[in-house]
Design a protein around this motif. Structure first.
Motif: not given
Length: 276
Positions: A40-67
């Motif tokens: 969630e990126y606020n275009t007014t103050n340019e702050k970024l918020n990360k919202i976890a969709l799953a338990e144990n959320p991850q970034e840069n998930i390997a191609k074979k495992d990514k959602p």
């Protein structure tokens, strides 16, 4: 759609492989095909918020495992996020309610299997890249970059699990001798605005050389292609959202998937000028 302007509006650090976006009330919601966060990126103050969709959320998930989240849209008060269905682990959808910040997960394997069975899609061919929800009608945008080239709109007459499915094929113009295929779509009034890219590959799983992207329009009532306009010869634009209407045209926000592990994303503003 003869004149356009394309420029970088935001450079956001902390998001990689951006694959879809939704703009609402000065908030820009962004998904990544290799992450289980909603950004969630606020275009007014340019702050970024990360919202976890799953338990144990991850970034840069390997191609074979990514959602492989490829579609994001709004349905009443909820934000809907959709996996592409191109492999078994890409069949999840998430519903996020910004008002109470609650998330619900659902497995779409039964729906995707019905699409394959009723519309004769192979496991290797299904590749959902966009979703429009209009009342109870569902429009899934199938990217036909597989071996069979089945590019088009999968239409469900309502949101019941046993609703009838239809498929309307769209043959889009080629870019450097490669057909462009859907990468996202939104509804503005009764006009579907879509993005499509040409990629030198016949696989829904493996990436190929990016040859460019276009924007186009489809009449929702007649399901006919009305216009296309090439907007790049090197970007693979995968996300489209309405920014604002003006007296002289219409403005969109776009994101591109660079197929990179770098957590940095450019958000582009695309201005389409009305024909005078």
């Amino acid at each position: 759609m003869e004149k356009f302007q394309l420029s970088v509006l935001f450079k956001i650090i902390g998001i990689g492989s951006a694959s879809g976006l939704l703009y609402h009330n000065h908030l820009l919601y962004i998904i990544s095909d290799s992450s289980t966060y909603l950004y969630e990126y606020n275009t007014t103050n340019e702050k970024l918020n990360k919202i976890a969709l799953a338990e144990n959320p991850q970034e840069n998930i390997a191609k074979k495992d990514k959602p492989d989240f490829e579609a994001i849209t709004k349905n009443k008060e909820k934000i809907v996020i959709l996996g592409s269905g191109s492999t078994q682990n890409r069949n999840l959808t998430y519903l996020y309610n910004p008002e109470n910040q609650k998330t619900k997960e659902k497995d779409l394997t039964p729906l995707y299997q019905r699409i394959k069975d009723q519309l004769h899609f192979t496991n290797e061919e299904l590749n959902i890249e966009g979703l429009i929800i209009n009342d109870k009608n569902l429009y899934f945008f199938q990217r036909g970059n597989g071996a069979e080239g089945k590019n088009g709109i999968i239409y469900a007459f309502d949101d019941r699990e046993d609703s009838k499915l239809t498929f309307t094929a769209f043959d889009l113009p080629k870019i450097n001798h490669v057909p462009a295929t859907f990468t996202d779509a939104i509804l503005v009034d009764d006009i579907i605005y879509f993005l499509a890219s040409a990629e030198d590959t016949t696989s829904t799983y493996l990436d190929g050389e990016v040859l460019g992207s276009m924007i186009g329009t489809i009449n929702l009532k007649t399901m006919t292609l009305e216009s296309t306009l090439q907007i790049s010869d090197h970007h693979k634009f995968e996300g489209l959202t309405l920014y604002q209407k003006t007296a002289t045209g219409i403005e969109f926000l776009l994101c591109e998937d660079k197929d990179s592990e770098v957590l940095e994303s450019n958000i582009y503003k695309l201005v389409l000028e009305r024909n005078q």
